[in-house]
Design a protein around this motif. Structure first.
Motif, PDB file in Angstrom:
ATOM      1  N   ASP A  16       0.836  -1.208   0.000  1.00  0.00           N
ATOM      2  CA  ASP A  16       0.000   0.000   0.000  1.00  0.00           C
ATOM      3  C   ASP A  16       0.870   1.256   0.000  1.00  0.00           C
ATOM      4  OD1 ASP A  16       0.923  -0.302   2.614  1.00  0.00           O
ATOM      5  OD2 ASP A  16      -1.058  -0.198   3.551  1.00  0.00           O
ATOM      6  N   TYR A  17       1.898   1.263   0.830  1.00  0.00           N
ATOM      7  CA  TYR A  17       2.781   2.420   0.919  1.00  0.00           C
ATOM      8  C   TYR A  17       3.582   2.620  -0.370  1.00  0.00           C
ATOM      9  CZ  TYR A  17       7.164   4.829   1.971  1.00  0.00           C
ATOM     10  OH  TYR A  17       8.268   5.644   1.917  1.00  0.00           O
ATOM     11  N   ALA A  18       4.101   1.537  -0.951  1.00  0.00           N
ATOM     12  CA  ALA A  18       4.895   1.639  -2.173  1.00  0.00           C
ATOM     13  C   ALA A  18       4.062   2.212  -3.314  1.00  0.00           C
ATOM     14  CB  ALA A  18       5.466   0.274  -2.555  1.00  0.00           C
ATOM     15  N   VAL A  19       2.827   1.738  -3.462  1.00  0.00           N
ATOM     16  CA  VAL A  19       1.955   2.229  -4.531  1.00  0.00           C
ATOM     17  C   VAL A  19       1.538   3.680  -4.244  1.00  0.00           C
ATOM     18  CG1 VAL A  19      -0.190   1.861  -5.806  1.00  0.00           C
ATOM     19  CG2 VAL A  19       1.144  -0.103  -5.024  1.00  0.00           C
ATOM     20  N   PHE A  20       1.245   3.971  -2.995  1.00  0.00           N
ATOM     21  CA  PHE A  20       0.830   5.319  -2.592  1.00  0.00           C
ATOM     22  C   PHE A  20       1.930   6.338  -2.881  1.00  0.00           C
ATOM     23  CE2 PHE A  20       0.101   8.261   1.232  1.00  0.00           C
ATOM     24  CZ  PHE A  20      -0.850   9.020   0.580  1.00  0.00           C
ATOM     25  N   ASP A  21       3.150   6.027  -2.484  1.00  0.00           N
ATOM     26  CA  ASP A  21       4.251   6.953  -2.728  1.00  0.00           C
ATOM     27  C   ASP A  21       4.449   7.173  -4.223  1.00  0.00           C
ATOM     28  OD1 ASP A  21       6.788   8.264  -1.264  1.00  0.00           O
ATOM     29  OD2 ASP A  21       7.439   7.403  -3.168  1.00  0.00           O
ATOM     30  N   GLY A  22       4.349   6.106  -5.007  1.00  0.00           N
ATOM     31  CA  GLY A  22       4.468   6.239  -6.450  1.00  0.00           C
ATOM     32  C   GLY A  22       3.345   7.068  -7.041  1.00  0.00           C
ATOM     33  N   ALA A  23       2.133   6.913  -6.492  1.00  0.00           N
ATOM     34  CA  ALA A  23       0.990   7.680  -6.982  1.00  0.00           C
ATOM     35  C   ALA A  23       1.178   9.170  -6.743  1.00  0.00           C
ATOM     36  CB  ALA A  23      -0.297   7.193  -6.302  1.00  0.00           C
ATOM     37  N   VAL A  24       1.714   9.525  -5.596  1.00  0.00           N
ATOM     38  CA  VAL A  24       1.945  10.936  -5.273  1.00  0.00           C
ATOM     39  C   VAL A  24       2.975  11.533  -6.219  1.00  0.00           C
ATOM     40  CG1 VAL A  24       2.827  12.523  -3.515  1.00  0.00           C
ATOM     41  CG2 VAL A  24       1.279  10.672  -2.858  1.00  0.00           C
ATOM     42  N   ASN A  25       3.992  10.776  -6.547  1.00  0.00           N
ATOM     43  CA  ASN A  25       5.091  11.276  -7.362  1.00  0.00           C
ATOM     44  C   ASN A  25       4.813  11.226  -8.862  1.00  0.00           C
ATOM     45  OD1 ASN A  25       8.544  10.459  -7.977  1.00  0.00           O
ATOM     46  ND2 ASN A  25       7.708  12.452  -7.474  1.00  0.00           N
ATOM     47  N   SER A  26       4.053  10.209  -9.301  1.00  0.00           N
ATOM     48  CA  SER A  26       3.870  10.015 -10.741  1.00  0.00           C
ATOM     49  C   SER A  26       2.423   9.839 -11.183  1.00  0.00           C
ATOM     50  CB  SER A  26       4.670   8.790 -11.209  1.00  0.00           C
ATOM     51  OG  SER A  26       6.050   8.974 -11.000  1.00  0.00           O
ATOM     52  N   GLY A  27       1.485   9.924 -10.257  1.00  0.00           N
ATOM     53  CA  GLY A  27       0.081   9.770 -10.601  1.00  0.00           C
ATOM     54  C   GLY A  27      -0.454   8.386 -10.255  1.00  0.00           C
ATOM     55  N   PRO A  28      -1.696   8.288  -9.787  1.00  0.00           N
ATOM     56  CA  PRO A  28      -2.281   7.003  -9.391  1.00  0.00           C
ATOM     57  C   PRO A  28      -2.300   5.961 -10.499  1.00  0.00           C
ATOM     58  CG  PRO A  28      -3.598   8.817  -8.552  1.00  0.00           C
ATOM     59  CD  PRO A  28      -2.610   9.425  -9.486  1.00  0.00           C
TER      60      PRO A  28
END
Length: 292
Positions: free
Chosen positions: A88-100
């Motif tokens: 959850d955290y890995a995907v969330f951080d990526g979403a913030v930086n590059s979009g969901p």
């Protein structure tokens, strides 16, 4: 900070994300523009308008607004409450930086399913079938790093992004295994990383110019035709004819080699960006390139 699988992990995950996002930034090379704690001005303006409020400087964002934006525009879109701890955290951080959508594609690729950028029932079902969560985390971060390196802005933000990817990987793995010793992020590593900032593929025109039938080879062919009648009468013309023929052969080979290299490079870009062929270098920006 302990994030248990399939439970409410939003706030502690956000705390880790905010370490990397830092405070206010407005780097001229950042496609996000003015950004406060990871929230870009465009997203903040949209949020304020939806609330019937006037837009204002993103630096005026309140804690309540920050929490709601991160919850609704990122965490909920990646189904954070339904993903296992660490993932959850890995995907969330990526979403913030590059979009969901982009972060979802990394998860989908790591799970070995088609990457459409939509975290729906099929992705959740694949997640439930995945037994090795460490491998999923590693796969997400590997895909993420490959995409970041394919961006024009890598020379500007790459050092920080590389550190961020590694720190997210370490923390996500610790969370996935239920470790009590959590390696929290250490420093800001911001700069939005959107697929719209991708490097351009190598120009096809160069290969076309060099290959058989191209401008260069055609020119050499014309010269050969002109020198050939003189070759029997002049040693100089004969020598020039040989040079032209050798040059023509070399140029043709170079054209073929370049076109194969360019084709392979374009394929690498497509793979790194999780795009289909028509989307690379085409008109407009892919929908997943910029976060909602």
């Amino acid at each position: 900070m302990r994030l248990d699988p399939m439970r409410e992990n939003f706030r502690p995950a956000l705390a880790a994300v905010l370490v990397h996002e830092g405070g206010y930034s407005n780097h001229p090379s950042d496609p996000g523009g003015p950004t406060m704690k990871g929230v870009i001005k465009r997203v903040y303006d949209d949020y304020r308008r939806a609330k019937g409020a006037s837009v204002r400087d993103v630096r005026q964002i309140t804690e309540a607004e920050l929490q709601e934006i991160y919850r609704k525009r990122y965490w909920d879109l990646i189904q954070g409450d339904r993903l296992p701890a660490g993932i959850d955290y890995a995907v969330f951080d990526g979403a913030v930086n590059s979009g969901p959508a982009q972060a979802t594609k990394w998860l989908q690729r790591a799970l070995g399913i088609p990457a459409d950028g939509v975290l729906g029932p099929a992705t959740l079902a694949a997640m439930e079938r995945a037994e090795d969560h460490d491998a999923v985390v590693a796969g997400i971060q590997a895909r993420r790093l490959a995409m970041l390196k394919a961006l024009r802005t890598w020379p500007v933000f790459g050092k920080g992004w590389g550190r961020r990817v590694e720190e997210v990987r370490r923390l996500a793995l610790a969370l996935a295994t239920g470790s009590q010793d959590l390696p929290m992020p250490t420093a800001t590593a911001s700069g939005k990383a959107y697929a719209s900032s991708a490097k351009a593929p190598p120009p096809k025109a160069i290969g076309d110019a060099l290959a058989s039938g191209g401008v260069v080879t055609t020119g050499i062919g014309v010269a050969v035709d002109g020198v050939t009648p003189l070759a029997d009468k002049s040693a100089t013309a004969a020598g020039l004819l040989v040079l032209l023929m050798v040059a023509g052969a070399l140029v043709g080979v170079l054209g073929f080699v370049y076109r194969e290299w360019a084709k392979a490079r374009a394929a690498e870009l497509l793979d790194a960006l999780d795009l289909k062929a028509p989307e690379l270098g085409g008109a407009g920006t892919p929908a997943e390139a910029v976060p909602a």
